[in-house]
Structures are given as C-alpha cells and as structure tokens.
Enzyme design. Sequence first.
Site, PDB file in Angstrom:
ATOM      1  N   GLN A 136      -4.752  -1.432   9.663  1.00  0.00           N
ATOM      2  CA  GLN A 136      -4.605  -2.744   9.029  1.00  0.00           C
ATOM      3  C   GLN A 136      -5.176  -3.837   9.940  1.00  0.00           C
ATOM      4  O   GLN A 136      -4.814  -3.923  11.113  1.00  0.00           O
ATOM      5  CB  GLN A 136      -3.116  -3.005   8.725  1.00  0.00           C
ATOM      6  CG  GLN A 136      -2.862  -4.293   7.982  1.00  0.00           C
ATOM      7  CD  GLN A 136      -3.432  -4.291   6.562  1.00  0.00           C
ATOM      8  OE1 GLN A 136      -3.319  -3.330   5.838  1.00  0.00           O
ATOM      9  NE2 GLN A 136      -4.070  -5.386   6.194  1.00  0.00           N
TER      10      GLN A 136
ATOM     11  N   LYS B  95       0.837  -1.205   0.000  1.00  0.00           N
ATOM     12  CA  LYS B  95       0.000   0.000   0.000  1.00  0.00           C
ATOM     13  C   LYS B  95       0.869   1.252   0.000  1.00  0.00           C
ATOM     14  O   LYS B  95       0.612   2.210  -0.724  1.00  0.00           O
ATOM     15  CB  LYS B  95      -0.940  -0.019   1.225  1.00  0.00           C
ATOM     16  CG  LYS B  95      -2.042  -1.065   1.093  1.00  0.00           C
ATOM     17  CD  LYS B  95      -2.815  -1.289   2.385  1.00  0.00           C
ATOM     18  CE  LYS B  95      -3.810  -2.439   2.180  1.00  0.00           C
ATOM     19  NZ  LYS B  95      -4.572  -2.783   3.378  1.00  0.00           N
TER      20      LYS B  95
ATOM     21  N   ASP C  73     -10.725   3.019   3.997  1.00  0.00           N
ATOM     22  CA  ASP C  73     -11.174   1.661   3.664  1.00  0.00           C
ATOM     23  C   ASP C  73     -12.678   1.585   3.409  1.00  0.00           C
ATOM     24  O   ASP C  73     -13.184   0.566   2.922  1.00  0.00           O
ATOM     25  CB  ASP C  73     -10.833   0.700   4.811  1.00  0.00           C
ATOM     26  CG  ASP C  73      -9.569  -0.103   4.527  1.00  0.00           C
ATOM     27  OD1 ASP C  73      -9.243  -0.294   3.346  1.00  0.00           O
ATOM     28  OD2 ASP C  73      -8.922  -0.539   5.502  1.00  0.00           O
TER      29      ASP C  73
END
Length: 280
Positions: free
Chosen positions: A94, A50, A117
């Site tokens: 995460q 990422k 997200d």
Amino acid sequence: MIIDGKAVAARVRAEVGEQVRALAARGVVTGLTVVRVGDDPASAVYVRGKRKACEEVGIRSVEHHLPATTTQAELLELVARLDADPTCHGILVQLPLPPQIDERAVLEAIAPAKDADGFHPFNVGCLWTGAPAPRACTPFGVMRLVDEVGLDLEGKRALVIGRSNIVGKPMAAMLLERHATVTIAHSRTADLEGEVARADLVVAAVGRAEIVRGRWIKPGAVVIDVGMNRRADGKLVGDVEFAAAAERASAITPVPGGVGPMTIAMLLANTAALAARSAG
Ligand code: NAP
C-alpha cells in the site's frame, strides 16, 4: 446514461468469485497479501476495503502491518519472503510509504508474477507491448466501464487528462491497444478546452474539482471521471462538472459511485488471474 460503477463492480466481483471457486475445486486457495507500513489513516481505510472485498469473493487475504520506522532493508526482506511463498499469489504494498523507503525499489522487488497492482516495470512493459500481465487496476476498471457502455473505440478520439504512472499512462496504453486515437493532456497542455471539445471519450484523472467544464464536452461523448476531490463544503466531487456535462454526454460516470468501486474489483480480478496462472 449515468454509468453505475457499483453495479458493474458487483458483476466483476461475482465473476471473480466463480474463478476463485473453480480454483478452490482444484485445491488452490487464492491468496492476496497486503503490506502496510506506518499509520496513514487513508491507507488503513483502503486496506480494510480491499480485505473486505477479498473475503466477499473467497480470496484469502493476509495483512502485514509494519511500524512507520521500518527500514527499506526490512521491507525488502518481507517482500522477498512473500515472493517465495507459494500460498501468496498476489502482493500489494500500500502506498504511500514512509520517506526513508524508496517506493520504486520496493515495487521492483515484487515478483512480476505476483504484482497484484500491475505497477512493476516489467508488467508496464507487457502492457505497452501487448503481452498478458496484471494491469493497473483503475484504468483496467475504466476499460470495463467503457465496454459496459458499448463504446467501440476503434477510430475514436480518446482524451486522457493526467499522465501519472498509476492512472493516466496505463489508461492511454489500454485505449491505444483498442485502436482509439489517443491524446494525453497534462498540466502543460495549452488548450485543454479544445482537446476536450474534440474527444469522443474523455477520461479525467487530474485531482482538481470540476476542472473539466460541462460545456466543453462534445455532444454524445462518453465521460469517465476518475478524480476524487473534497470540496470546501465537504462534498466529494470529480474532475468533471457533472450536471452540465451529463446534459451533453451520452454516458457519464458519477463521483462517487463510478470509477471508485471498480478499482478494488479489478484488484480482485488481477489476483484471481495470478492464482490461475500460477496453478497452470
Ligand atoms: P497525480 O499523480 O497527481 O496526477 C495528476 C495528473 O493531472 C498529472 O499528470 C498532472 O499533470 C495533471 N494535471 C494537473 N493539473 C492539470 C491541469 N490544470 N490540466 C491538465 N492536467 C493537469 O494523480 P493520480 O494519482 O493520477 O490521480 C488523479 C485523480 O484520480 C485524483 O483525484 C485521485 O484521487 C483519483 N484517483 C481515483 C482512483 C479511484 O479508484 N477512483 C484511483 C486513483 C486515483 P503533470 O504531470 O504535468 O503534473
């Protein structure tokens, strides 16, 4: 047609790069902050990927790597600081988190306007009610692939296999928004073969190697395989029996090289959109 997810993801990254440069010209440096707790090796790989993608498109990425012993209060305190930090436009925590931390509490602490997200319940509600908001990256990427194929979803039968919060459910909402007739299958579905055989679009997000047999696919259907499974022989395969399905489908994603590259590309797109919104 084999859908080339790598090529589509590269196009998305190029588009995001342009948006990021336009923001920079207005003095806004787009920033994504990634929070990682503990030493899960897969998480380390995902976060590296990422951050590398961020660099490529000019997004400033910052990582906070906290020890596995971090308490929920400490993590919530960091999230609160990031929520208040104007240089941070997107926050990504995460998953998975260590067992002493309540994932839901942490995801809900992220300001919806910084939810890169698209997992915050407020943004999930926006998706289901048709309001603009960051969207869960994997299904968002699937929509882009469906558009690249040129499939007009209106009136089509779309089958989503899997009902997780991160893939199946938001996938169904996005297909419904585009006027597909949506069915969601899951582990209690009585006749998966029959459901697949009726579908003009199949999105498989199960996590079981080749559970969808190629002969079940309706001739001409579009097949999007989200699954990523390591077979006993070490080979990475999807949820769909690829070779047999490819003979019947009009378009199909491979694994790897289909949906996988899209997920990070859509994370970048969400982050740029959040920065643009915060800059007015
Ligand atoms: P998950 O949370 O484990 O959900 C799996 C879903 O599949 C559940 O809803 C489950 O039903 C359903 N299911 C299980 N067995 C089934 C069966 N025999 N028939 C029909 N449905 C069945 O998984 P996830 O996080 O959504 O991920 C799914 C897959 O996508 C995994 O392989 C994951 O690695 C992959 N993935 C890929 C990406 C990417 O970027 N390419 C991103 C995310 C996930 P119940 O709800 O009834 O248990």
